[in-house]
Design an enzyme around this catalytic site. Structure first.
Site, PDB file in Angstrom:
ATOM      1  N   PHE A 157       0.853  -1.192   0.000  1.00 16.34           N
ATOM      2  CA  PHE A 157       0.000   0.000   0.000  1.00 16.34           C
ATOM      3  C   PHE A 157       0.893   1.247   0.000  1.00 16.34           C
ATOM      4  CE2 PHE A 157      -1.990  -3.343   2.648  1.00 16.34           C
ATOM      5  CZ  PHE A 157      -3.103  -3.653   1.887  1.00 16.34           C
ATOM      6  N   ASP A 198       1.147  -1.457  -4.864  1.00 17.79           N
ATOM      7  CA  ASP A 198      -0.117  -0.721  -4.773  1.00 17.79           C
ATOM      8  C   ASP A 198      -1.024  -1.208  -5.886  1.00 17.79           C
ATOM      9  OD1 ASP A 198      -0.776   2.138  -3.135  1.00 17.79           O
ATOM     10  OD2 ASP A 198      -2.089   1.700  -4.831  1.00 17.79           O
ATOM     11  N   SER A 199      -2.344  -1.091  -5.665  1.00 14.64           N
ATOM     12  CA  SER A 199      -3.264  -1.511  -6.719  1.00 14.64           C
ATOM     13  C   SER A 199      -3.498  -0.386  -7.719  1.00 14.64           C
ATOM     14  CB  SER A 199      -4.588  -1.969  -6.105  1.00 14.64           C
ATOM     15  OG  SER A 199      -5.117  -0.933  -5.317  1.00 14.64           O
ATOM     16  N   ASP A 238       0.449  -0.275   5.204  1.00 15.76           N
ATOM     17  CA  ASP A 238      -0.283   0.979   5.468  1.00 15.76           C
ATOM     18  C   ASP A 238      -1.558   0.986   4.637  1.00 15.76           C
ATOM     19  OD1 ASP A 238      -0.991   3.506   6.262  1.00 15.76           O
ATOM     20  OD2 ASP A 238       0.388   4.535   4.911  1.00 15.76           O
ATOM     21  N   CYS A 258      -5.639   3.402   9.699  1.00 16.87           N
ATOM     22  CA  CYS A 258      -6.243   4.737   9.758  1.00 16.87           C
ATOM     23  C   CYS A 258      -7.745   4.620   9.989  1.00 16.87           C
ATOM     24  CB  CYS A 258      -5.921   5.537   8.504  1.00 16.87           C
ATOM     25  SG  CYS A 258      -6.439   4.737   6.994  1.00 16.87           S
TER      26      CYS A 258
HETATM   27  N1  SAH Z   1       1.625   4.337   2.497  1.00 16.11           N
HETATM   28  C1  SAH Z   1       1.157   5.530   1.826  1.00 16.11           C
HETATM   29  C2  SAH Z   1      -0.330   5.746   1.971  1.00 16.11           C
HETATM   30  C3  SAH Z   1      -1.162   4.559   1.618  1.00 16.11           C
HETATM   31  S1  SAH Z   1      -2.831   4.903   1.361  1.00 16.11           S
HETATM   32  C4  SAH Z   1       1.895   6.727   2.366  1.00 16.11           C
HETATM   33  O1  SAH Z   1       2.408   6.656   3.476  1.00 16.11           O
HETATM   34  O2  SAH Z   1       1.966   7.750   1.692  1.00 16.11           O
HETATM   35  C5  SAH Z   1      -3.431   3.385   0.863  1.00 16.11           C
HETATM   36  C6  SAH Z   1      -2.987   2.953  -0.526  1.00 16.11           C
HETATM   37  O3  SAH Z   1      -3.472   1.613  -0.712  1.00 16.11           O
HETATM   38  C7  SAH Z   1      -3.532   3.751  -1.680  1.00 16.11           C
HETATM   39  O4  SAH Z   1      -2.468   4.184  -2.481  1.00 16.11           O
HETATM   40  C8  SAH Z   1      -4.413   2.782  -2.478  1.00 16.11           C
HETATM   41  O5  SAH Z   1      -4.276   2.951  -3.875  1.00 16.11           O
HETATM   42  C9  SAH Z   1      -3.861   1.446  -2.064  1.00 16.11           C
HETATM   43  N2  SAH Z   1      -4.784   0.310  -2.051  1.00 16.11           N
HETATM   44  C10 SAH Z   1      -6.083   0.266  -1.686  1.00 16.11           C
HETATM   45  N3  SAH Z   1      -6.545  -0.994  -1.703  1.00 16.11           N
HETATM   46  C11 SAH Z   1      -5.512  -1.782  -2.086  1.00 16.11           C
HETATM   47  C12 SAH Z   1      -5.346  -3.178  -2.285  1.00 16.11           C
HETATM   48  N4  SAH Z   1      -6.348  -4.029  -2.059  1.00 16.11           N
HETATM   49  N5  SAH Z   1      -4.137  -3.629  -2.657  1.00 16.11           N
HETATM   50  C13 SAH Z   1      -3.105  -2.784  -2.885  1.00 16.11           C
HETATM   51  N6  SAH Z   1      -3.206  -1.460  -2.710  1.00 16.11           N
HETATM   52  C14 SAH Z   1      -4.387  -0.955  -2.328  1.00 16.11           C
END
Ligand code: SAH
Length: 387
Positions: free
Chosen positions: A223, A244-245, A291, A331
């Site tokens: 993430f 990330d997705s 995250d 969060c």
């Molecule tokens: N770690 C980042 C914030 C992450 S926010 C930082 O500190 O700046 C959460 C992220 O998870 C987003 O970018 C979103 O695109 C991604 N996301 C949401 N669902 C997901 C999934 N099932 N698998 C992978 N990524 C995902």
């Protein structure tokens, strides 16, 4: 009728300085009220409790501005805004860092978010009351910061709960092409119009910087968004994979990596599936960051660890080498510290590992938690060693 009357339960909340009263605690209210306009609040005995934005359309019907009988005019708002900005000065952020200048209820300005990325201010007005005062507030903010560029990021669904439309755009000035901010030694580009939230996850800024200290060997950032953790990890680890997705997020991550002359391996995948794939392949890591977006949007699941959090933490623990470090965040405001602890405990037991807690962190200091407003304590970042 020119005031709202609330029941004993609501009164107790107000006396404990919680800034919200729910619709179910309202006993009597005017019927011709403009949603969001300021109203005075009393208990059933007719005692004055304060003044609040009143929006009968919202579950959170009252958002308190003051317990005093002062008038809610330009001076009142200017004072609140000025003090909020002034408090940030004590945090000693430098001009090239992104900073939250106003954090809603925590700064006694319900529903108002203002983030600053260098000369660009990005704002959200998330409740009807603050939205009604928007023009006045934007004028004061421009005067108090001496900045003119204002970007609106009101494209969030909580506004719908207030009967407000979603909207976004540049309200004044222009966004520089190469807008970027610094976190530690890393520079991140910011897109205030298209990025998630107001452009960056500023709440994690201090956790990003700390992550560098714990990283080593092979690191994984699930993430990653635009590489908030991956970049600092790459300063201490030999190899970093960022997952990330979202393809656009990964593209930005890669350009951030390039800007800072780092090498990070991008993977576009569902975080859950990818963790499973890695363990099927028998891969091992020294450092893992999790995250995720909020998995627990309601309070309903109280007894056991919410499945999503347990699954990713369990999988990450299994992927870690002995004494590896897990940096794991949530969060979800409903996923309390006690629930998080229980989840990590359960996951460690199932993974047949021991965990040592190294740090339990929250959001950065420009997102202060208001003692009487637990809702402002939504972000947790646990750093644990997995033995
Ligand atoms: N770690 C980042 C914030 C992450 S926010 C930082 O500190 O700046 C959460 C992220 O998870 C987003 O970018 C979103 O695109 C991604 N996301 C949401 N669902 C997901 C999934 N099932 N698998 C992978 N990524 C995902």
């Amino acid at each position: 009728m020119k005031h709202v009357i609330i029941n004993e339960k609501g009164t107790q909340r107000v006396l404990h300085r919680h800034p919200w009263v729910f619709r179910s605690d309202i006993v009597d209210a005017p019927t011709d009220h403009q949603p969001g306009a300021v109203i005075s609040v009393q208990n059933k005995k007719g005692q004055f409790l304060g003044q609040a934005f009143f929006n009968p359309l919202s579950q959170i019907s009252l958002r308190f501005l003051t317990n005093k009988d002062s008038s809610i005019d330009i001076q009142f708002l200017r004072e609140k805004i000025r003090r909020s900005i002034h408090r940030r000065k004590a945090l000693n952020y430098s001009e090239d860092q992104g900073i939250r200048l106003i954090y809603g209820e925590s700064d006694f300005l319900p529903g108002l978010i203002v983030d600053r990325y260098r000369d660009v201010l990005v704002f959200q007005t998330l409740c009807a009351g603050i939205d009604l005062k928007r023009e006045l507030i934007l004028k004061i903010i421009q005067e108090e910061t001496n900045l003119t560029t204002l970007v609106e990021r009101n494209d969030v669904s909580v506004r719908e709960l207030e009967g407000l439309l979603k909207q976004k755009g540049i309200v004044s000035g222009e966004i520089p092409q190469d807008l970027e901010v610094r976190e530690g030694d890393n520079f991140f580009s910011v897109d205030p119009l298209e990025g998630q939230k107001t452009g960056l996850f500023l709440d994690q800024s201090e956790n990003h910087v700390i992550a560098r200290r714990y990283a080593s060997g092979r690191a994984l950032d699930i993430f990653t968004y635009q590489g908030g953790f991956a970049l600092p990890l790459s300063q201490s680890a030999d190899e970093v994979t960022a997952v990330d997705s979202s393809a656009p997020a990964l593209k930005k991550m890669l350009s951030n990596a390039q800007r800072n002359q780092r090498k990070i391996i991008p993977v576009e995948a569902n975080g859950f599936d990818y963790l499973r794939e890695l363990s099927d392949r028998g891969e091992k890591f020294d450092t893992i960051v999790l995250d995720p977006p909020p998995f627990m949007k309601s309070k309903k699941v109280k007894e056991s660890a919410p499945a999503g959090y347990k699954e990713i933490n369990l999988r990450a623990m299994k992927l870690l080498k002995p004494d590896g470090v897990l940096i794991t965040a949530s969060c979800s405001q409903n996923f309390t510290p006690a629930l998080f602890a229980a989840t990590l405990h359960e996951a460690a037991r199932d993974a047949r590992r021991e965990i040592q807690i190294l740090e339990v962190r929250g959001a950065a200091s420009d997102h202060p938690v208001l003692m009487n407003f637990p809702e402002s304590h939504y972000l947790q970042c646990w750093i644990v060693q997995v033995i």
